[in-house]
Design a protein around this motif. Structure first.
Motif, PDB file in Angstrom:
ATOM      1  N   LYS A   5       0.761  -1.121  -0.131  1.00  0.00           N
ATOM      2  CA  LYS A   5       0.022  -0.090   0.082  1.00  0.00           C
ATOM      3  C   LYS A   5       1.234   1.170  -0.049  1.00  0.00           C
ATOM      4  N   ARG A   6       0.686   2.090  -1.039  1.00  0.00           N
ATOM      5  CA  ARG A   6       1.446   3.440  -1.087  1.00  0.00           C
ATOM      6  C   ARG A   6       0.977   4.475  -0.174  1.00  0.00           C
ATOM      7  N   ILE A   7       1.451   4.859   0.714  1.00  0.00           N
ATOM      8  CA  ILE A   7       1.035   6.190   1.445  1.00  0.00           C
ATOM      9  C   ILE A   7       1.783   7.115   1.502  1.00  0.00           C
ATOM     10  N   LEU A   8       1.211   8.636   1.421  1.00  0.00           N
ATOM     11  CA  LEU A   8       1.993   9.603   1.538  1.00  0.00           C
ATOM     12  C   LEU A   8       1.616  10.234   2.838  1.00  0.00           C
ATOM     13  N   LEU A   9       2.605  10.436   3.621  1.00  0.00           N
ATOM     14  CA  LEU A   9       2.347  11.076   5.027  1.00  0.00           C
ATOM     15  C   LEU A   9       2.834  12.607   5.034  1.00  0.00           C
ATOM     16  N   LYS A  10       1.849  13.571   5.292  1.00  0.00           N
ATOM     17  CA  LYS A  10       2.408  14.750   5.483  1.00  0.00           C
ATOM     18  C   LYS A  10       2.505  15.202   7.022  1.00  0.00           C
ATOM     19  N   VAL A  11       3.676  15.780   7.270  1.00  0.00           N
ATOM     20  CA  VAL A  11       3.975  16.224   8.646  1.00  0.00           C
ATOM     21  C   VAL A  11       4.343  17.530   8.773  1.00  0.00           C
ATOM     22  N   GLY A  12       3.584  18.308   9.439  1.00  0.00           N
ATOM     23  CA  GLY A  12       3.910  19.728   9.530  1.00  0.00           C
ATOM     24  C   GLY A  12       4.876  20.138  10.539  1.00  0.00           C
ATOM     25  N   SER A  13       5.006  21.507  10.548  1.00  0.00           N
ATOM     26  CA  SER A  13       6.205  21.853  11.846  1.00  0.00           C
ATOM     27  C   SER A  13       5.535  21.615  12.822  1.00  0.00           C
ATOM     28  N   ASN A  14       4.207  22.094  13.221  1.00  0.00           N
ATOM     29  CA  ASN A  14       3.576  21.939  14.588  1.00  0.00           C
ATOM     30  C   ASN A  14       3.611  20.371  14.820  1.00  0.00           C
ATOM     31  N   THR A  15       3.536  19.631  14.399  1.00  0.00           N
ATOM     32  CA  THR A  15       3.720  18.045  14.766  1.00  0.00           C
ATOM     33  C   THR A  15       5.189  17.877  15.059  1.00  0.00           C
ATOM     34  N   LEU A  16       5.980  18.166  14.112  1.00  0.00           N
ATOM     35  CA  LEU A  16       7.472  17.768  14.332  1.00  0.00           C
ATOM     36  C   LEU A  16       8.176  18.613  15.705  1.00  0.00           C
ATOM     37  N   THR A  17       7.520  19.635  16.018  1.00  0.00           N
ATOM     38  CA  THR A  17       7.794  20.293  17.088  1.00  0.00           C
ATOM     39  C   THR A  17       7.068  19.965  18.288  1.00  0.00           C
ATOM     40  N   LYS A  18       6.080  19.236  18.140  1.00  0.00           N
ATOM     41  CA  LYS A  18       5.153  18.881  19.233  1.00  0.00           C
ATOM     42  C   LYS A  18       4.806  19.936  19.953  1.00  0.00           C
ATOM     43  N   GLU A  19       4.458  21.160  19.096  1.00  0.00           N
ATOM     44  CA  GLU A  19       4.025  22.403  19.519  1.00  0.00           C
ATOM     45  C   GLU A  19       4.747  23.067  20.795  1.00  0.00           C
ATOM     46  N   THR A  20       6.150  22.826  20.299  1.00  0.00           N
ATOM     47  CA  THR A  20       7.062  23.487  21.181  1.00  0.00           C
ATOM     48  C   THR A  20       7.992  24.514  20.378  1.00  0.00           C
ATOM     49  N   ASP A  21       9.214  25.028  20.532  1.00  0.00           N
ATOM     50  CA  ASP A  21      10.103  25.809  20.016  1.00  0.00           C
ATOM     51  C   ASP A  21      11.208  24.997  19.395  1.00  0.00           C
ATOM     52  N   ASN A  22      11.133  23.763  19.404  1.00  0.00           N
ATOM     53  CA  ASN A  22      12.281  22.854  18.929  1.00  0.00           C
ATOM     54  C   ASN A  22      11.769  21.826  18.132  1.00  0.00           C
ATOM     55  N   ILE A  23      12.403  21.266  17.182  1.00  0.00           N
ATOM     56  CA  ILE A  23      12.113  19.795  16.577  1.00  0.00           C
ATOM     57  C   ILE A  23      12.298  18.802  17.672  1.00  0.00           C
ATOM     58  N   SER A  24      11.216  18.060  17.825  1.00  0.00           N
ATOM     59  CA  SER A  24      11.162  17.011  18.606  1.00  0.00           C
ATOM     60  C   SER A  24      11.883  15.718  17.876  1.00  0.00           C
ATOM     61  N   ARG A  25      13.138  15.213  18.520  1.00  0.00           N
ATOM     62  CA  ARG A  25      13.582  13.952  17.737  1.00  0.00           C
ATOM     63  C   ARG A  25      12.943  12.670  18.170  1.00  0.00           C
ATOM     64  N   GLY A  26      12.392  12.867  19.374  1.00  0.00           N
ATOM     65  CA  GLY A  26      11.166  11.940  19.945  1.00  0.00           C
ATOM     66  C   GLY A  26      10.081  11.729  18.739  1.00  0.00           C
ATOM     67  N   LYS A  27       9.493  12.638  18.123  1.00  0.00           N
ATOM     68  CA  LYS A  27       8.306  12.548  17.352  1.00  0.00           C
ATOM     69  C   LYS A  27       9.059  11.752  15.984  1.00  0.00           C
ATOM     70  N   ILE A  28      10.066  12.087  15.597  1.00  0.00           N
ATOM     71  CA  ILE A  28      10.671  11.657  14.346  1.00  0.00           C
ATOM     72  C   ILE A  28      10.962  10.053  14.510  1.00  0.00           C
ATOM     73  N   GLU A  29      11.615   9.886  15.754  1.00  0.00           N
ATOM     74  CA  GLU A  29      11.647   8.457  16.186  1.00  0.00           C
ATOM     75  C   GLU A  29      10.249   7.568  16.238  1.00  0.00           C
ATOM     76  N   ASP A  30       9.212   8.300  16.593  1.00  0.00           N
ATOM     77  CA  ASP A  30       8.045   7.707  16.657  1.00  0.00           C
ATOM     78  C   ASP A  30       7.531   7.411  15.444  1.00  0.00           C
ATOM     79  N   ILE A  31       7.806   8.302  14.341  1.00  0.00           N
ATOM     80  CA  ILE A  31       7.508   8.148  12.878  1.00  0.00           C
ATOM     81  C   ILE A  31       8.345   7.103  12.404  1.00  0.00           C
ATOM     82  N   ALA A  32       9.575   6.946  12.525  1.00  0.00           N
ATOM     83  CA  ALA A  32      10.591   5.855  12.041  1.00  0.00           C
ATOM     84  C   ALA A  32       9.869   4.536  12.729  1.00  0.00           C
ATOM     85  N   ASN A  33       9.630   4.679  13.789  1.00  0.00           N
ATOM     86  CA  ASN A  33       9.246   3.389  14.302  1.00  0.00           C
ATOM     87  C   ASN A  33       8.085   2.606  14.001  1.00  0.00           C
ATOM     88  N   GLN A  34       7.223   3.318  13.654  1.00  0.00           N
ATOM     89  CA  GLN A  34       5.726   2.973  12.887  1.00  0.00           C
ATOM     90  C   GLN A  34       6.037   2.547  11.342  1.00  0.00           C
TER      91      GLN A  34
END
Length: 266
Positions: A5-34
């Motif tokens: 199944k071909r999936i296009l995942l769109k991730v915005g800045s607000n998701t990547l920062t988890k609504e903070t002022d910094n990119i969340s490595r944890g969120k990118i880890e979450d995406i990679a894990n899935q």
């Protein structure tokens, strides 16, 4: 061999920062894990914002130029850092990734569209995950308007994906009445697109430049290309796998073909 199944995942800045002022490595880890968990049955293409947010973490530009040029300069600084973070984390999960920078003008030229399709197909067929962003140093659409929502829909259409997942900071789209009552209720399945438009209350996130209206516009582009769209809360862990297993509330917008089929049954 089972077709993935071909999936296009769109991730915005607000998701990547988890609504903070910094990119969340944890969120990118979450995406990679899935993605790693789903790689036997799904192939992913990612449209990711975040270049400006990354740059803002460690640089402040002084300039008398207009704000849009400063943001373009920040995007130029932040983009290689953003891709480096993706590549470092994805590698830890056994995933290969690549960078693709696109502009809206690319979708207006047949040769450019052909080149995009051919290049991304080669990448995906060799188990590379393309990470796409707008080429902000030469274009300003994402900075000014849609937080890559439209870019994601156009890319999904061009690549004939099976599913577009838009990660946002809500549990999908809420009914207008429930928002007024301060008790948000998710519209779980959309069968009438005009009714959906009437429900949208537009608001913009802290880092993103879009809002729910731009996600509806993206979903309409995908719907007309016979692609289903899911609007999911990307701030939550395991948001992709939980959506697949219907463990969380999210909005599912059917494709045009499914709209027609549903209408014929009524």
């Amino acid at each position: 061999m089972l077709k993935k199944k071909r999936i296009l995942l769109k991730v915005g800045s607000n998701t990547l920062t988890k609504e903070t002022d910094n990119i969340s490595r944890g969120k990118i880890e979450d995406i990679a894990n899935q993605i790693a968990k789903l790689k036997d049955t799904c192939e992913f293409i990612i449209v990711s914002s975040g270049a400006i947010a990354v740059a803002k973490q460690f640089v402040k530009l002084e300039s008398k130029q207009s704000a849009i040029f400063v943001k373009q300069a920040l995007a130029s600084i932040g983009q290689p850092h953003l891709i480096r973070i993706y590549q470092e984390i994805f590698r830890e999960y056994g995933l290969l990734s690549s960078q693709c920078l696109l502009s809206y003008s690319d979708f207006e030229k047949q040769q450019s569209k052909t080149n995009i399709v051919n290049t991304i197909n080669v990448l995906v067929n060799n188990n590379y995950i393309p990470i796409i962003n707008e080429n902000d140093t030469v274009a300003t659409d994402e900075i000014q308007f849609g937080d890559n929502d439209k870019l994601a829909a156009l890319t999904a259409t061009l690549l004939k994906v099976d599913l577009l997942i838009i990660a946002t900071n809500t549990n999908g789209i809420y009914t207008k009445a429930s928002i007024k009552n301060n008790a948000p209720k998710t519209i779980e399945e959309v069968l009438n697109f005009e009714d959906l438009k009437n429900e949208v209350v537009n608001s913009k996130s802290s880092h993103g430049s879009g809002g729910m209206a731009s996600k509806i516009e993206a979903a309409e582009i995908s719907k007309n290309a016979h692609i289903e769209t899911w609007i999911v809360n990307g701030l939550e862990d395991n948001f992709i796998t939980n959506a697949f297993e219907n463990k969380v509330p999210f909005t599912k917008i059917k494709s045009t073909a499914e709209f027609i089929s549903a209408a014929n049954k009524q």
